[in-house]
Write a protein that holds these residues in place. Structure first.
Motif, mmCIF file in Angstrom:
data_model
loop_
_atom_site.group_PDB
_atom_site.id
_atom_site.type_symbol
_atom_site.label_atom_id
_atom_site.label_comp_id
_atom_site.label_asym_id
_atom_site.label_seq_id
_atom_site.Cartn_x
_atom_site.Cartn_y
_atom_site.Cartn_z
ATOM 1 N N THR A 243 0.802 -1.218 0.000
ATOM 2 C CA THR A 243 0.000 0.000 0.000
ATOM 3 C C THR A 243 0.842 1.280 0.000
ATOM 4 O OG1 THR A 243 -0.121 -0.384 2.362
ATOM 5 C CG2 THR A 243 -2.059 -0.907 1.102
ATOM 6 N N GLU B 209 -13.646 4.715 -3.832
ATOM 7 C CA GLU B 209 -13.943 3.333 -4.232
ATOM 8 C C GLU B 209 -13.338 3.030 -5.594
ATOM 9 O OE1 GLU B 209 -18.086 2.844 -1.634
ATOM 10 O OE2 GLU B 209 -18.214 3.094 -3.802
ATOM 11 N N GLU B 210 -13.413 4.012 -6.490
ATOM 12 C CA GLU B 210 -12.797 3.826 -7.805
ATOM 13 C C GLU B 210 -11.286 3.603 -7.694
ATOM 14 O OE1 GLU B 210 -13.843 3.308 -10.720
ATOM 15 O OE2 GLU B 210 -15.914 4.035 -10.775
ATOM 16 N N TYR C 246 -9.670 1.624 -6.107
ATOM 17 C CA TYR C 246 -9.546 0.307 -5.473
ATOM 18 C C TYR C 246 -9.751 0.386 -3.963
ATOM 19 C CZ TYR C 246 -8.221 -1.226 -10.036
ATOM 20 O OH TYR C 246 -8.259 -1.496 -11.370
ATOM 21 N N GLY C 247 -10.742 1.172 -3.614
ATOM 22 C CA GLY C 247 -11.063 1.267 -2.195
ATOM 23 C C GLY C 247 -10.001 2.011 -1.410
ATOM 24 N N ILE D 191 -3.781 1.199 -2.895
ATOM 25 C CA ILE D 191 -2.965 0.066 -3.331
ATOM 26 C C ILE D 191 -1.869 0.590 -4.257
ATOM 27 C CG2 ILE D 191 -3.049 -2.176 -4.528
ATOM 28 C CD1 ILE D 191 -4.716 -1.968 -1.888
ATOM 29 N N PHE E 119 0.417 -3.679 -7.642
ATOM 30 C CA PHE E 119 -0.489 -4.756 -7.254
ATOM 31 C C PHE E 119 -1.909 -4.548 -7.778
ATOM 32 C CE2 PHE E 119 2.839 -4.084 -4.090
ATOM 33 C CZ PHE E 119 3.529 -5.276 -4.244
ATOM 34 N N LYS F 130 -1.203 -11.469 -8.698
ATOM 35 C CA LYS F 130 -1.717 -10.117 -8.431
ATOM 36 C C LYS F 130 -1.034 -9.520 -7.204
ATOM 37 C CE LYS F 130 -6.179 -10.865 -10.580
ATOM 38 N NZ LYS F 130 -6.445 -12.333 -10.535
ATOM 39 N N VAL F 131 -1.056 -10.279 -6.130
ATOM 40 C CA VAL F 131 -0.482 -9.740 -4.893
ATOM 41 C C VAL F 131 1.021 -10.070 -4.796
ATOM 42 C CG1 VAL F 131 -0.997 -11.678 -3.332
ATOM 43 C CG2 VAL F 131 -1.070 -9.324 -2.457
ATOM 44 N N LYS F 132 1.481 -10.901 -5.741
ATOM 45 C CA LYS F 132 2.892 -11.279 -5.827
ATOM 46 C C LYS F 132 3.404 -11.948 -4.554
ATOM 47 C CE LYS F 132 4.168 -7.899 -9.383
ATOM 48 N NZ LYS F 132 2.977 -7.103 -9.638
ATOM 49 N N ARG G 222 -17.510 -0.597 -9.526
ATOM 50 C CA ARG G 222 -16.776 0.234 -8.580
ATOM 51 C C ARG G 222 -16.584 -0.497 -7.241
ATOM 52 N NH1 ARG G 222 -20.336 3.984 -7.988
ATOM 53 N NH2 ARG G 222 -20.828 3.325 -5.873
ATOM 54 N N ILE G 223 -17.658 -1.107 -6.764
ATOM 55 C CA ILE G 223 -17.566 -1.826 -5.484
ATOM 56 C C ILE G 223 -16.628 -3.036 -5.617
ATOM 57 C CG2 ILE G 223 -18.855 -3.128 -3.729
ATOM 58 C CD1 ILE G 223 -19.483 -0.166 -3.636
ATOM 59 N N LYS H 42 -14.019 -3.228 -7.482
ATOM 60 C CA LYS H 42 -12.654 -2.689 -7.390
ATOM 61 C C LYS H 42 -12.272 -2.471 -5.925
ATOM 62 C CE LYS H 42 -11.362 0.289 -11.252
ATOM 63 N NZ LYS H 42 -11.269 1.700 -11.650
ATOM 64 N N MET H 43 -13.201 -1.904 -5.171
ATOM 65 C CA MET H 43 -12.925 -1.607 -3.768
ATOM 66 C C MET H 43 -12.637 -2.897 -2.987
ATOM 67 S SD MET H 43 -15.517 0.020 -0.981
ATOM 68 C CE MET H 43 -16.290 -1.468 -0.424
ATOM 69 N N TYR I 99 -11.519 -5.667 -4.179
ATOM 70 C CA TYR I 99 -10.207 -6.151 -4.624
ATOM 71 C C TYR I 99 -9.102 -5.486 -3.799
ATOM 72 C CZ TYR I 99 -6.031 -6.785 -7.485
ATOM 73 O OH TYR I 99 -4.769 -7.088 -7.896
ATOM 74 N N GLY I 100 -9.178 -4.168 -3.687
ATOM 75 C CA GLY I 100 -8.165 -3.426 -2.915
ATOM 76 C C GLY I 100 -8.100 -3.913 -1.471
ATOM 77 N N ILE J 284 -6.021 -7.077 -1.259
ATOM 78 C CA ILE J 284 -4.586 -6.824 -1.413
ATOM 79 C C ILE J 284 -4.004 -6.304 -0.092
ATOM 80 C CG2 ILE J 284 -2.845 -5.345 -2.550
ATOM 81 C CD1 ILE J 284 -3.857 -7.398 -4.489
ATOM 82 N N ARG J 285 -4.783 -5.425 0.544
ATOM 83 C CA ARG J 285 -4.343 -4.794 1.782
ATOM 84 C C ARG J 285 -4.043 -5.808 2.898
ATOM 85 N NH1 ARG J 285 -8.382 -0.642 1.801
ATOM 86 N NH2 ARG J 285 -6.970 0.536 0.511
ATOM 87 N N TYR K 253 -2.292 -8.215 2.815
ATOM 88 C CA TYR K 253 -0.954 -8.807 2.692
ATOM 89 C C TYR K 253 0.175 -7.886 3.151
ATOM 90 C CZ TYR K 253 -3.210 -12.645 0.289
ATOM 91 O OH TYR K 253 -4.006 -13.735 0.002
ATOM 92 N N ASN K 254 -0.137 -6.900 3.984
ATOM 93 C CA ASN K 254 0.903 -5.996 4.475
ATOM 94 C C ASN K 254 1.652 -6.550 5.676
ATOM 95 O OD1 ASN K 254 1.063 -3.823 2.784
ATOM 96 N ND2 ASN K 254 -0.231 -2.482 4.015
ATOM 97 N N ASP K 255 0.961 -7.308 6.497
ATOM 98 C CA ASP K 255 1.512 -7.655 7.800
ATOM 99 C C ASP K 255 1.589 -9.174 7.961
ATOM 100 O OD1 ASP K 255 2.069 -6.841 10.700
ATOM 101 O OD2 ASP K 255 0.449 -8.292 10.906
ATOM 102 N N GLU L 102 -12.623 -11.577 -10.033
ATOM 103 C CA GLU L 102 -12.873 -11.053 -11.380
ATOM 104 C C GLU L 102 -14.003 -11.805 -12.071
ATOM 105 O OE1 GLU L 102 -10.221 -9.191 -13.547
ATOM 106 O OE2 GLU L 102 -8.882 -8.719 -11.876
#
Lengths: 422, 428
Positions: A24, A68-69, A71-72, A95, A99, B8-10, B360-361, B363-364, B366-367, B370-371, B373-375, B401
């Motif tokens: 992030t 939201e667009e 990626y949240g 993000i 990623f 995606k998240v590698k 849009r939702i 996408k959110m 998805y984010g 990904i988040r 995987y930080n810790d 997807e």
């Protein structure tokens, strides 16, 4: 990891933390101003009003959809009391481009634009905030102030602090007071905002995989260019020694099934180095599962599930927290006092010191693995004007001796005993 | 050894199922100082009736045993307490019990292998005595009382009580003061021997490690145990209907706290079925955001009218035997919010879902994945909790997807049913 600090203008700093440990991008803007009774509620309200709309994103729905667009994009605003300062904190986490499912986005650029827009370019109508927003947020802040009773343990701690710092800035509740709200309107609130923006200390943090253009995005931002240099109005967090004259006991009733006992302790030491000694002292007293409080109040006497203490370094206080049966009040209090007395007598071993050091150092080493913790770490240094790398910090902790801790133990006095019962 | 990579998240996960049945997962995180180990058993608060492998009769234990066992595992025969030992090593150790699993964990930057020695040793060596079991009742009693003062906790369990007739999900994880009074060392040993067999357990490590070496390190520390048969878990028959629509409790709160629950029919949780579970959960997350998420029309309206002042928390909880949606928030008018949520669901069911909003939702969401995987701790806990349901956490990134509007509509009609909705309120 690389940390670069840059003064943009007097009182305004950009802190870049280059790290590739995270998925992030994290950006934070901290507005620091001295805490006082006149502006505490207004500042709390400002932080709520800002997230309602900006010049280019005039509604909350609009802001939400934009984020939201992205990626949240996670926007968050918070309010903190750091020593005698009130800190308005704004975060936007997105993000990193690496990623995302498709390339071609420039997430850093958008992140910087959006967050600066929310903080520095609010929706203004006729020289005031939008009245509808202010009125709604007044309700919102009122509810938030009233909700301080919902978390009973937190409430007991807040009340203890309030009692200890009666009539002083640190005794103020960070969200302010409901009775202030009546006299706030969209015009005077906007004036307070202008005043805040012109005079507060501004720190902007960016952390993550930073691209080379990043600094440029910030420097070219119109909102930032408009800001004037300032002699920031805030209190540098310096260690202050305090000694309680007498023990003040306060008991209050509420509908609780478990009693919440909080002890506020004063530390009569004033040197900067004492911070590290106090950190160790607290760890041995109640900072971990090995501590005196955990072992004696919980494990041996079975009086509590929570029995701990924490050190508030900005104010040089230690707070002891326990959740107990109400009828066990005397037993628990005596046992806690016994632990404090034992510390004064030096009844702690080298092994306990070593363990406490290991625990603290593990926490210090983890700083660079936690994006928000790292920002808070650098901000803390900024506020106390005491720059130190993580390894220097570690070294300071390593050097603390038994004598240092003993000397702290003998400078501890009980200031306030607060008990929440039914 | 199985290697699964997510582009995606590698990140990669290395999985090995050992001879004794233990599943080990390693998620390497280069250049990270923090290290995390978590060892879980598929045994949670809902598992109070079962048939021990090799026996014919069923065993029934008081509620709160899984959690009690978790507390008592730290006590060692030599008089030490493993939590103290781990803390002395400078590691941050803990344990928790959920509805469907119990886990022991630590996080550290140094002394990883010493801590691993201790953790793997204490989880494999229970030591219960009449005396140490009795003493724990006082501590857990205070833990139960602490939760009694949490309005969030009360509103949650009341929602489950309104939804479920028999399923033990509705019972407090820690049990009650009465139920734990019946617990003794024999019950603890019996549950330990049944559920703490490697074949019922998963160990996850995340940090800067070489996976092959880590598998060896785990094997080295395992105590030999003979293979046993399958544990038969008995759950009471649960009707599809809710118990009652409304439930209320009085507690001192600044503003009423409420949860809207929707009882769903559980899917079969197993590896073959995992895509269905994952897709369904993603779809429900998207739908909840379309109904009452931050950018939704309904939330904006309720916020502007001062009925809601912060975004509700939106959840979907499921296992083999239960599944439900939870919408939780504070409001002075919970009933009004409840009716409007119902109306919004009807509206979406009849008018359809906007493509733009949906994308849009998505996408959110998805984010959000990904988040995670930080810790190292978040990663390890997520892989463990998902594995208890037969899911690999990467599946969420793989499936998202593929979610389309048609599927959303299907889930909206199947899950968001008015006659399955309940309203739980905690207020003054």
């Amino acid at each position: 990891m690389e940390y670069i600090e840059k003064e943009l203008k007097e009182g305004i700093k950009i802190h870049q933390i280059k790290t590739n440990k995270f998925k992030t991008n994290l950006m934070a803007i901290f507005l620091t101003t001295s805490l006082n009774r006149e502006t505490v509620t207004k500042n709390a309200l400002i932080s709520s009003v800002l997230r309602r709309g900006t010049k280019n994103m005039p509604t909350q729905e609009c802001i939400s959809k934009e984020l939201e667009e992205m990626y949240g994009g996670a926007f968050d605003c918070g309010l903190d009391k750091s020593g005698d300062n009130q800190v308005l904190k704004f975060y936007l986490e997105t993000i990193n481009d690496n990623f995302l499912p498709q390339s071609g986005e420039n997430m850093w650029k958008k992140t910087i634009e959006k967050l600066l827009e929310i903080v520095f370019n609010p929706l203004v109508e006729n020289g005031a905030f939008k009245e509808e927003y202010v009125n709604q947020e007044k309700e919102n802040v009122k509810l938030r102030i009233e909700s301080k009773i919902d978390n009973k343990a937190k409430y007991a701690l807040d009340r203890c602090i309030e009692e200890m710092y009666k009539g002083q800035p640190f005794g103020l509740y960070k969200f302010g007071y409901t009775e202030d709200l009546e006299n706030i309107d969209s015009k005077n609130l906007y004036q307070t905002y202008k005043n805040l923006i012109d005079n507060c200390k501004i720190d902007i943090f960016v952390s993550g995989i930073l691209d080379d253009n990043l600094e440029q995005y910030i420097l070219e931002n119109e909102e930032l260019q408009k800001l004037k240099p300032r002699k920031p109005d805030y209190n540098i967090a310096k260690i202050i020694s305090k000694k309680a004259e007498k023990e003040n006991s306060v008991a209050e009733s509420m509908d609780v099934s478990q009693g919440k006992l909080v002890l506020g302790l004063d530390l009569d030491v004033g040197e900067e180095e004492a911070r590290y000694h106090a950190l160790l002292y607290n760890s041995i007293l109640g900072g971990s599962a090995n501590s005196k409080l955990f072992q004696n109040v919980r494990e041996k006497a079975h009086l509590a599930y929570v029995a701990s203490s924490s050190y508030i370094r900005y104010k040089n206080n230690i707070f002891v927290n326990c959740g107990i049966e109400i009828e066990n009040y005397d037993k628990a209090l005596n046992l806690i006092k016994e632990q404090i007395e034992n510390m004064k007598k030096g009844n702690f071993t080298d092994k306990e010191i070593e363990n406490a050091k290991k625990g603290i150092i593990s926490g210090i080493q983890a700083i660079e693995d936690e994006q928000d913790t790292q920002i808070v770490y650098y901000y803390g240094q900024e506020l106390s004007q005491n720059k130190m790398s993580v390894s220097e910090y570690k070294e300071k902790v390593m050097q603390v001796s038994k004598e240092n801790i003993l000397s702290i133990a003998n400078k501890v006095t009980i200031d306030t005993i607060y008990f929440l019962k039914n | 050894m199985q290697t699964i990579e997510n582009l995606k998240v590698k990140e990669k996960v290395y999985i090995e199922k050992l001879e004794n049945g233990l599943t080990v997962m390693v998620i390497p995180k280069k250049d990270t100082l923090k290290k995390y180990l978590i060892w879980g058993t598929k045994y949670g608060s809902i598992d109070s009736e079962f048939i021990v492998p090799g026996e014919k009769e069923k065993t029934k234990v008081p509620m709160g045993v899984a959690h009690f066992l978790e507390h008592k595992m730290f006590e060692q025969e030599n008089g030490t307490n493993s939590l103290d030992v781990l803390t002395s090593l400078g590691v941050d150790a803990n344990a928790y019990t959920s509805n469907d699993h119990t886990a022991y964990l630590f996080e550290c930057t140094e002394n990883f292998y010493e801590a691993m020695d201790e953790l793997m040793d204490y989880v494999q060596h229970p030591y219960f005595t009449d005396e140490n079991v009795e003493k724990e009742k006082g501590i857990i009693g205070q833990e139960i009382k602490m939760y009694d003062d949490y309005p969030e906790w009360r509103v949650y369990y009341n929602t489950l009580t309104a939804m479920y007739y028999n399923n033990p999900i509705k019972l407090d994880t820690a049990g009650t003061i009465e139920s734990i009074s019946e617990i003794n060392k024999d019950i603890l040993y019996r549950c330990y021997n049944t559920f703490y067999h490697p074949s019922n357990m998963v160990l996850v490590v995340c940090g800067d490690f070489e996976p092959k070496k880590m598998f060896e390190e785990v094997k080295k520390r395992l105590v030999q145990k003979s293979n046993v048969g399958e544990i038969v878990r008995l759950y009471p028959e649960e009707p599809k209907e809710i118990v009652k629509e409304k439930i209320e409790q009085k507690l001192e709160v600044s503003q009423p706290l409420f949860t809207i629950g929707i009882k769903d029919i559980p899917e079969n949780c197993n590896i073959e079925n995992k895509n269905i579970m994952v897709k369904k959960q993603i779809a429900i997350e998207i739908l909840l955001n379309l109904i009452i998420g931050r950018s939704s029309e309904l939330y904006q309206k309720l916020y502007q009218n001062g009925i809601l002042y912060s975004q509700p928390s939106l959840e979907y909880e499921f296992s083999n035997t239960y599944a439900h949606v939870l919408i939780t928030a504070q409001s002075n008018e919970p009933e009004d919010v409840y009716q409007k949520v119902k109306a919004e669901i009807r509206h979406l069911q009849t008018e359809g879902i906007s493509e733009k909003d949906f994308l849009r939702i998505r996408k959110m969401i998805y984010g959000g994945y990904i988040r995670e995987y930080n810790d190292v701790g978040d990663i390890a806990r997520m892989f463990l909790a998902d594995s208890m349901k037969g899911i690999n956490s990467f599946d969420y990134l793989e499936e998202i997807e593929g979610i389309n509007i048609e599927y959303l509509k299907q889930v909206l009609n199947e899950v968001f049913k008015e006659d399955k909705m309940v309203l739980s309120i905690v207020k003054n």
